[in-house]
Write an enzyme that holds these catalytic residues in place. Structure first.
Site, PDB file in Angstrom:
ATOM      1  NE  ARG A   1       7.343  94.278  30.931  1.00 18.76           N
ATOM      2  CZ  ARG A   1       7.336  94.387  29.604  1.00 18.76           C
ATOM      3  NH1 ARG A   1       7.782  95.482  29.005  1.00 18.76           N
ATOM      4  NH2 ARG A   1       6.828  93.428  28.869  1.00 18.76           N
TER       5      ARG A   1
ATOM      6  CD  GLU B   1       7.245  92.562  34.381  1.00 12.99           C
ATOM      7  OE1 GLU B   1       7.894  91.700  33.737  1.00 12.99           O
ATOM      8  OE2 GLU B   1       6.114  92.956  34.050  1.00 12.99           O
TER       9      GLU B   1
ATOM     10  CB  SER C   1       5.592  88.371  33.953  1.00 16.48           C
ATOM     11  OG  SER C   1       4.980  87.702  32.868  1.00 16.48           O
TER      12      SER C   1
HETATM   13  C1  LIG Z   1      -3.063  89.118  34.552  1.00 14.81           C
HETATM   14  C2  LIG Z   1      -1.967  90.136  34.362  1.00 14.81           C
HETATM   15  C3  LIG Z   1      -1.355  90.251  33.134  1.00 14.81           C
HETATM   16  C4  LIG Z   1      -0.331  91.199  32.943  1.00 14.81           C
HETATM   17  N1  LIG Z   1       0.248  91.300  31.718  1.00 14.81           N
HETATM   18  C5  LIG Z   1       1.223  92.211  31.514  1.00 14.81           C
HETATM   19  C6  LIG Z   1       1.838  92.340  30.232  1.00 14.81           C
HETATM   20  O1  LIG Z   1       1.510  91.646  29.281  1.00 14.81           O
HETATM   21  N2  LIG Z   1       2.814  93.267  30.100  1.00 14.81           N
HETATM   22  C7  LIG Z   1       3.218  94.054  31.128  1.00 14.81           C
HETATM   23  O2  LIG Z   1       4.103  94.893  30.940  1.00 14.81           O
HETATM   24  N3  LIG Z   1       2.638  93.964  32.348  1.00 14.81           N
HETATM   25  C8  LIG Z   1       1.656  93.068  32.557  1.00 14.81           C
HETATM   26  N4  LIG Z   1       1.079  92.961  33.796  1.00 14.81           N
HETATM   27  C9  LIG Z   1       1.561  93.813  34.905  1.00 14.81           C
HETATM   28  C10 LIG Z   1       0.804  95.142  35.066  1.00 14.81           C
HETATM   29  O3  LIG Z   1      -0.516  95.040  34.571  1.00 14.81           O
HETATM   30  C11 LIG Z   1       1.520  96.292  34.363  1.00 14.81           C
HETATM   31  O4  LIG Z   1       2.817  96.484  34.884  1.00 14.81           O
HETATM   32  C12 LIG Z   1       0.735  97.601  34.491  1.00 14.81           C
HETATM   33  O5  LIG Z   1       1.302  98.567  33.654  1.00 14.81           O
HETATM   34  C13 LIG Z   1       0.711  98.150  35.912  1.00 14.81           C
HETATM   35  O6  LIG Z   1      -0.239  99.193  35.973  1.00 14.81           O
HETATM   36  P1  LIG Z   1      -0.982  99.534  37.343  1.00 14.81           P
HETATM   37  O7  LIG Z   1      -1.818 100.736  37.139  1.00 14.81           O
HETATM   38  O8  LIG Z   1      -1.677  98.332  37.862  1.00 14.81           O
HETATM   39  O9  LIG Z   1       0.270  99.881  38.251  1.00 14.81           O
HETATM   40  P2  LIG Z   1       0.429  99.580  39.805  1.00 14.81           P
HETATM   41  O10 LIG Z   1       0.560  98.120  40.033  1.00 14.81           O
HETATM   42  O11 LIG Z   1      -0.603 100.315  40.563  1.00 14.81           O
HETATM   43  O12 LIG Z   1       1.861 100.251  40.050  1.00 14.81           O
HETATM   44  C14 LIG Z   1       3.020  99.677  39.461  1.00 14.81           C
HETATM   45  C15 LIG Z   1       4.194 100.641  39.650  1.00 14.81           C
HETATM   46  O13 LIG Z   1       3.929 101.837  38.918  1.00 14.81           O
HETATM   47  C16 LIG Z   1       3.931 102.977  39.793  1.00 14.81           C
HETATM   48  N5  LIG Z   1       2.898 103.908  39.341  1.00 14.81           N
HETATM   49  C17 LIG Z   1       1.569 103.673  39.176  1.00 14.81           C
HETATM   50  N6  LIG Z   1       0.951 104.778  38.727  1.00 14.81           N
HETATM   51  C18 LIG Z   1       1.899 105.736  38.613  1.00 14.81           C
HETATM   52  C19 LIG Z   1       1.881 107.115  38.204  1.00 14.81           C
HETATM   53  N7  LIG Z   1       0.748 107.720  37.822  1.00 14.81           N
HETATM   54  N8  LIG Z   1       3.053 107.790  38.195  1.00 14.81           N
HETATM   55  C20 LIG Z   1       4.208 107.184  38.583  1.00 14.81           C
HETATM   56  N9  LIG Z   1       4.294 105.899  39.007  1.00 14.81           N
HETATM   57  C21 LIG Z   1       3.144 105.189  39.008  1.00 14.81           C
HETATM   58  C22 LIG Z   1       3.627 102.408  41.171  1.00 14.81           C
HETATM   59  O14 LIG Z   1       4.097 103.265  42.213  1.00 14.81           O
HETATM   60  C23 LIG Z   1       4.355 101.073  41.109  1.00 14.81           C
HETATM   61  O15 LIG Z   1       5.729 101.258  41.381  1.00 14.81           O
HETATM   62  C24 LIG Z   1       0.065  92.029  34.010  1.00 14.81           C
HETATM   63  C25 LIG Z   1      -0.580  91.911  35.261  1.00 14.81           C
HETATM   64  C26 LIG Z   1      -1.590  90.982  35.432  1.00 14.81           C
HETATM   65  C27 LIG Z   1      -2.282  90.891  36.764  1.00 14.81           C
END
Ligand SMILES: Cc1cc2nc3c(=O)[nH]c(=O)nc-3n(C[C@H](O)[C@H](O)[C@H](O)COP(=O)(O)OP(=O)(O)OC[C@H]3O[C@@H](n4cnc5c(N)ncnc54)[C@H](O)[C@@H]3O)c2cc1C
Length: 309
Positions: free
Chosen positions: A180, A301, A231
């Site tokens: 992460r 995280e 998480s």
């Molecule tokens: C029900 C649930 C289950 C989940 N399960 C997992 C899992 O199994 N494994 C896991 O790793 N995560 C999990 N997550 C967390 C999350 O889905 C991941 O971290 C996911 O990759 C975040 O993507 P996002 O587009 O929603 O990012 P966001 O929440 O929009 O952003 C997260 C971070 O990434 C940055 N970011 C977003 N887009 C960009 C870009 N284009 N360039 C640079 N930085 C950027 C943002 O500025 C922020 O700092 C889960 C979340 C939920 C709600």
């Protein structure tokens, strides 16, 4: 700082002021962004970046599934990538290892969409992505992973953008990558526009069956019926944050509308009307209690940005 209302006529995206970020994060809580831009496409994003002052705080947001904006809001511009930059294609990437199939995905592509696209095009290894409810930009930024899979295990190259609107191709070797954790070694500020990901040849039917069984596991173990951000803490080496939080007696611990899930102790759910402060207070309480009771210093995280109200 750039005026949120200022708009260059040749921009084609959508600019808004004072945008409620609770509509854009999976916790459904938190404050507003001073300005918000949804680019029409990559070229429009390049133009937009050129209009921003160097001092303007910028936050790229995908599906907001790992993010909380504090109740006092984000005093800068949020660049929203979901619903835009959503192209996915099979790629003939130069330098792709023999036998690897390459797929290019825009930063706004939802990870579950890429998982199914890869399976349908005769490759395996992306099934774990089907349950990660974020974009590929977020997955690259977080090195998202689960069930033995990790985003950066598949990166062949990425395309980035900087503040001047310059696009660059970068290789995985340009990044320091861990659990992460992702950092550009050059230490400059860039955001992900797209990525090329490699997977091994496989069978569509087997991949789809695997996706189905992984999703069933999630439904059985995660509180998916209430707003959450997955998480909250990273798993410490050789242990699980959920086990430590449960053993500290914190399941069900509640402040305002934020609660440690009774189903999965590393999830904090919004049981109704939670403020960002409620959620952050629960995060802080869990951290302090686990440290006091077990000596383990859990690392968060989820990303928390913005000002307190
Ligand atoms: C029900 C649930 C289950 C989940 N399960 C997992 C899992 O199994 N494994 C896991 O790793 N995560 C999990 N997550 C967390 C999350 O889905 C991941 O971290 C996911 O990759 C975040 O993507 P996002 O587009 O929603 O990012 P966001 O929440 O929009 O952003 C997260 C971070 O990434 C940055 N970011 C977003 N887009 C960009 C870009 N284009 N360039 C640079 N930085 C950027 C943002 O500025 C922020 O700092 C889960 C979340 C939920 C709600």
């Amino acid at each position: 700082m750039s005026d949120p209302a200022s708009f260059t006529p040749n921009l084609r995206g959508e600019l808004r002021a004072d945008e409620p970020m609770s509509s854009h994060v999976s916790w459904r809580a938190g404050g507003r962004a001073r300005s918000f831009y949804r680019p029409a496409d990559v070229l429009d994003l390049c133009e937009f970046m050129r209009t921003r002052d160097a001092s303007e705080p910028l936050l790229f947001v995908g599906l907001g599934s790992n993010l909380l904006v504090r109740d006092g809001g984000f005093a800068g511009t949020v660049v929203f990538t979901h619903h835009t930059m959503i192209g996915v294609e099979v790629e003939a990437e130069v330098g792709t290892p023999r036998g690897t199939l390459a797929f290019r995905a825009g930063c706004g592509v939802p990870a579950p969409h890429l998982a199914r696209f890869v399976a349908k095009h005769g490759a395996m290894g992306a099934e774990w992505m089907a349950g990660v409810p974020g974009t590929m930009g977020g997955a690259l930024a977080m090195n998202a992973g689960c069930y033995g899979g990790e985003t950066w295990n598949h990166v062949l190259s990425v395309e980035t953008i900087d503040r001047s609107g310059t696009l660059r191709h970068r290789s995985a070797q340009d990044y320091e990558v861990g659990y992460r954790h992702v950092r550009l070694k050059a230490g400059v500020e860039e955001w992900f526009v797209s990525g090329v990901f490699g997977f091994q040849p496989g069978e569509e039917k087997a991949a789809m069956t695997h996706i189905k069984s992984l999703l069933q596991k999630r439904v059985a173990s995660q509180p998916l019926n209430l707003p959450n951000a997955g998480s909250v803490f990273r798993n410490p080496d050789g242990d699980h944050a959920a086990r430590l939080i449960e053993s500290a007696g914190l399941k069900g611990f509640t402040i305002g509308g934020a609660q440690v899930s009774a189903k999965h102790a590393n999830f904090i759910v919004n049981v109704g009307g939670a403020s960002a402060a409620d959620i952050e207070s629960v995060v802080d309480h869990v951290h302090a209690t686990v440290l006091a009771k077990t000596g383990v210093d859990l690392v968060r995280e989820v990303r928390i940005v913005g000002a307190r109200a």
